[in-house]
Design an enzyme around this catalytic site. Structure first.
Site, PDB file in Angstrom:
ATOM      1  N   VAL A  15       0.588  41.394  78.934  1.00  0.00           N
ATOM      2  CA  VAL A  15       0.852  40.907  77.576  1.00  0.00           C
ATOM      3  C   VAL A  15       2.049  41.625  76.972  1.00  0.00           C
ATOM      4  O   VAL A  15       2.884  41.023  76.290  1.00  0.00           O
ATOM      5  CB  VAL A  15      -0.399  41.093  76.691  1.00  0.00           C
ATOM      6  CG1 VAL A  15      -0.078  40.797  75.231  1.00  0.00           C
ATOM      7  CG2 VAL A  15      -1.524  40.194  77.178  1.00  0.00           C
ATOM      8  N   ALA A  16       2.154  42.924  77.233  1.00  0.00           N
ATOM      9  CA  ALA A  16       3.258  43.699  76.671  1.00  0.00           C
ATOM     10  C   ALA A  16       4.595  43.315  77.295  1.00  0.00           C
ATOM     11  O   ALA A  16       5.626  43.305  76.625  1.00  0.00           O
ATOM     12  CB  ALA A  16       3.002  45.189  76.884  1.00  0.00           C
ATOM     13  N   ILE A  18       5.521  40.363  78.994  1.00  0.00           N
ATOM     14  CA  ILE A  18       5.985  38.967  78.993  1.00  0.00           C
ATOM     15  C   ILE A  18       6.329  38.522  77.562  1.00  0.00           C
ATOM     16  O   ILE A  18       5.465  38.548  76.686  1.00  0.00           O
ATOM     17  CB  ILE A  18       4.900  38.044  79.581  1.00  0.00           C
ATOM     18  CG1 ILE A  18       4.626  38.424  81.030  1.00  0.00           C
ATOM     19  CG2 ILE A  18       5.334  36.586  79.492  1.00  0.00           C
ATOM     20  CD1 ILE A  18       3.454  37.699  81.644  1.00  0.00           C
ATOM     21  N   ASP A  62      40.316  11.648  68.917  1.00  0.00           N
ATOM     22  CA  ASP A  62      41.035  10.429  68.561  1.00  0.00           C
ATOM     23  C   ASP A  62      41.825  10.669  67.279  1.00  0.00           C
ATOM     24  O   ASP A  62      41.474  11.553  66.481  1.00  0.00           O
ATOM     25  CB  ASP A  62      40.047   9.281  68.317  1.00  0.00           C
ATOM     26  CG  ASP A  62      39.543   8.670  69.608  1.00  0.00           C
ATOM     27  OD1 ASP A  62      40.275   8.728  70.608  1.00  0.00           O
ATOM     28  OD2 ASP A  62      38.424   8.139  69.609  1.00  0.00           O
ATOM     29  N   ASN A 471       1.765  41.537  69.353  1.00  0.00           N
ATOM     30  CA  ASN A 471       2.578  40.394  69.780  1.00  0.00           C
ATOM     31  C   ASN A 471       2.436  39.224  68.815  1.00  0.00           C
ATOM     32  O   ASN A 471       3.419  38.546  68.496  1.00  0.00           O
ATOM     33  CB  ASN A 471       2.171  39.956  71.187  1.00  0.00           C
ATOM     34  CG  ASN A 471       2.898  40.726  72.276  1.00  0.00           C
ATOM     35  OD1 ASN A 471       3.910  40.300  72.793  1.00  0.00           O
ATOM     36  ND2 ASN A 471       2.389  41.898  72.602  1.00  0.00           N
TER      37      ASN A 471
END
Length: 620
Positions: A15-16, A18, A62, A471
């Site tokens: 978890v830390a 990723i 153009d 997180n």
């Protein structure tokens, strides 16, 4: 260690490590950038184009409608040896400043009638004046004829169209075939000078001067027809260049009569050259500033047009595109192979008399060395070039459905200045994405490094629920709010970034590393100090708070790569400020609120312990 402990530790590390919020943050940042562009008249059809815009180095644009107002007005007619100057606005009365004899009046009628008949625009006569709907060039011809009492509805009643050879970007001309009445009213009998009395059908052509000359075997001179000699051809080309040099677009008209309906090939051969139309299309007022901003940002603006090269050069000079490198025409491009073209495109900033096929070759030449290139277009034939460009830009007003469907961006106002606005927003969005990724990854480095180090030291450190909560708190609202950061000062005074470099090139990769190490070190030092002074439970709580709060304070660091947190302005991004307050309250609530601290296995802290925690977090 037990299987349960190792499993929980591995979950904590996963978890830390990723950055699970990163895809969402990047996507939302791109979406926010697309929304800002839409508010400024640029519709993004493909989300990655928001980021690609920030690296554009060449804009191939153009002329008509993008750099100019696409508001054509006929200002001059050249009839053999005589010049008829038309003054006034197309919506008001036109006056002749040089008219001449009746023969010139007949030539004028012939030119105006031919221009109005070889035309798909419609005319509506109202109490407030004449109104024409259609292509701006064609509406200008129809209005000019109407203002001199040659209305198109009356012409179509006399000369009903029975066939046509439509305009083609390669032929650069259009031809219509009409029935001819037995008698003509006086207001338009000048057209009869173009074809013989026995004619029952007539063809009229309008288009680029050189292509109309190719189809003409004679020329109308003061009411009579003379052979198209070398002298006449040279004189027509010289007059075309004189008119074009003033920035005026030049069209030629020709016609002839036939005993019976001609075939398409017959309708475009042995015509009588009638005269030249000069149409003024003024540059957009804001384009000069936009071109200057692009030049300061290291972006080259290249004009690509089907108009005469002298017309293109005049407009290019007027709006600030540097034409000193000269110009190339479609004929020049046809003479070059691909290798020669790659070398040739380094200097010219004007390409004239080009076709959509030439646009495709030009895009390939600019992209040969990896230069990110944007290309504008509006026609069906422009679609391949728009698709091949790094950023294909279609016109929202005049563009076809095909061009819009393959484009990455659609200009709601057909304005070149909007492209520059979109580039600025693209640079801002890319910067904000880098800031968000720097914040997220430095936080992940801190979490993973702290957990891994504590595991190696056999400390009873943070629980998986602590890492999950940090997180959730830090990777959501604060990271998303970074996507709303204002552009850095001078963002359009920097050269375009190298598109081949990744997000972590330069200082970003270094920042992620040392900032993550600093956050991890602070967390571990606080844990070690609290463990020795207050015990394990307090140490875990203080480390949990420090690791969460230090990331929130770190958001203030990544807001700018060049300005200090103290002169960036705390409240310039209000949503970021609110998200930090909200996330901070969420972080401390699990310690302060009874019941929650039982779930998170935290303990209440004393005032001194709170000061130590806050002081360690704010040091970032």
């Amino acid at each position: 260690e037990s299987v349960e402990t190792m499993l929980l530790t591995s979950v904590s590390l996963a978890v830390a490590a990723i950055p699970e919020a990163m895809p969402a943050v990047v996507t939302i940042a791109l979406s926010l950038g697309a929304q800002r562009m839409l508010r400024r008249k640029a519709l993004i059809r493909r989300l990655p184009a928001v980021e690609t815009l920030g690296s554009v180095s060449v804009i191939c644009s153009d002329k008509t409608g993008t750099l100019t107002e696409n508001r054509m007005t006929v200002t001059v007619l050249d009839l053999a040896n005589e010049v008829v100057v038309l003054t006034g606005e197309s919506s008001g009365p036109l006056t002749l400043t040089e008219m001449g004899a009746d023969a010139i009046a007949q030539g004028l009628e012939a030119a105006l009638a031919a221009g109005a008949l070889c035309n798909d625009a419609t005319l509506t006569v109202t109490d407030n004046g004449n109104r024409s709907v259609g292509d701006p060039t064609e509406t200008a011809l129809v209005l000019a004829a109407a203002e001199l009492d040659i209305p198109k509805p009356g012409l179509e009643g006399l000369f009903p169209r029975i066939d046509e050879v439509p305009f083609d970007s390669t032929r650069k001309r259009m031809t219509t075939i009409h029935s001819v009445p037995d008698t003509l009213p006086g207001w338009v009998d000048g057209i009869a000078t173009v074809f013989p009395p026995e004619a029952t059908a007539a063809s009229f052509m309008k288009g680029a001067v050189e292509h109309v000359i190719e189809s003409s075997s004679s020329v109308l001179v003061a009411g009579s027809i003379e052979p198209m000699s070398d002298d006449w051809e040279r004189r027509i080309i010289e007059r075309t260049e004189e008119i074009a040099a003033t920035g005026t677009r030049v069209l030629a008209v020709a016609g002839n009569g036939w005993a019976s309906k001609p075939t398409e090939d017959e309708a475009e051969a042995d015509l009588v050259f009638i005269g030249l139309f000069g149409l003024m299309d003024p540059p957009r007022q804001e384009v000069s500033e936009a071109v200057a901003v692009a030049k300061a940002a290291g972006i080259s603006t290249v004009m690509i047009t089907g108009d005469h090269p002298l017309t293109a050069r005049h407009i290019a000079t007027e709006i600030g595109i540097d034409p000193d490198g000269g110009y190339l025409t479609g004929v020049d491009l046809d003479r070059m192979d691909d290798a020669q073209l790659v070398a040739a495109v380094e200097n010219p900033s004007v390409f004239a008399r080009v076709s959509p096929e030439h646009k495709l070759r030009l895009i390939a030449a600019y992209r040969q060395d990896g230069t990110p290139t944007a290309m504008t277009g509006d026609g069906v034939n422009d679609a391949p070039a728009l698709k091949r460009a790094d950023i294909g830009v279609a016109m929202g007003i005049t563009g076809t459905d095909v061009s819009k469907s393959v484009a990455d961006m659609v200009l709601a106002d057909d304005n070149f200045a909007t492209i520059i606005v979109a580039v600025e927003e693209g640079r801002r969005t890319y910067d904000n994405i880098r800031k968000a990724i720097q914040f997220l990854l430095s936080a992940n480095v801190a979490e993973a490094l702290a957990v891994f180090t504590a595991t190696l030291l056999n400390w009873n450190f943070l629980l998986p629920i602590h890492i999950l909560w940090i997180n959730l708190v830090t990777d959501s609202f604060p990271a998303l709010a970074l996507g709303l950061e204002n552009a850095e000062a001078g963002i359009m005074e920097k050269k375009p970034r190298n598109a081949s470099k990744n997000l972590f090139s330069g200082i970003v990769g270094i920042n992620i590393g040392y900032q993550g190490i600093f956050q991890a070190a602070q967390t571990l030092l606080v844990y070690l100090f609290a463990y020795k002074v207050y015990g394990e439970e307090t140490a875990i709580t203080m480390a949990f708070l420090v690791l969460g709060l230090i990331q929130l304070f770190h958001v203030l660091n990544v807001r700018s790569a060049i300005n200090s947190v103290f002169n960036r302005g705390f409240f310039s991004n209000r949503l970021l400020f609110l998200s930090l307050v909200f996330a901070g309250l969420m972080q401390v609530s699990v310690v302060l609120i009874p019941g929650l601290n039982n779930v998170f296995r935290t303990v209440h802290l004393t005032g001194v312990q709170w000061l130590i925690t806050a002081g360690a977090a704010i040091m970032i």
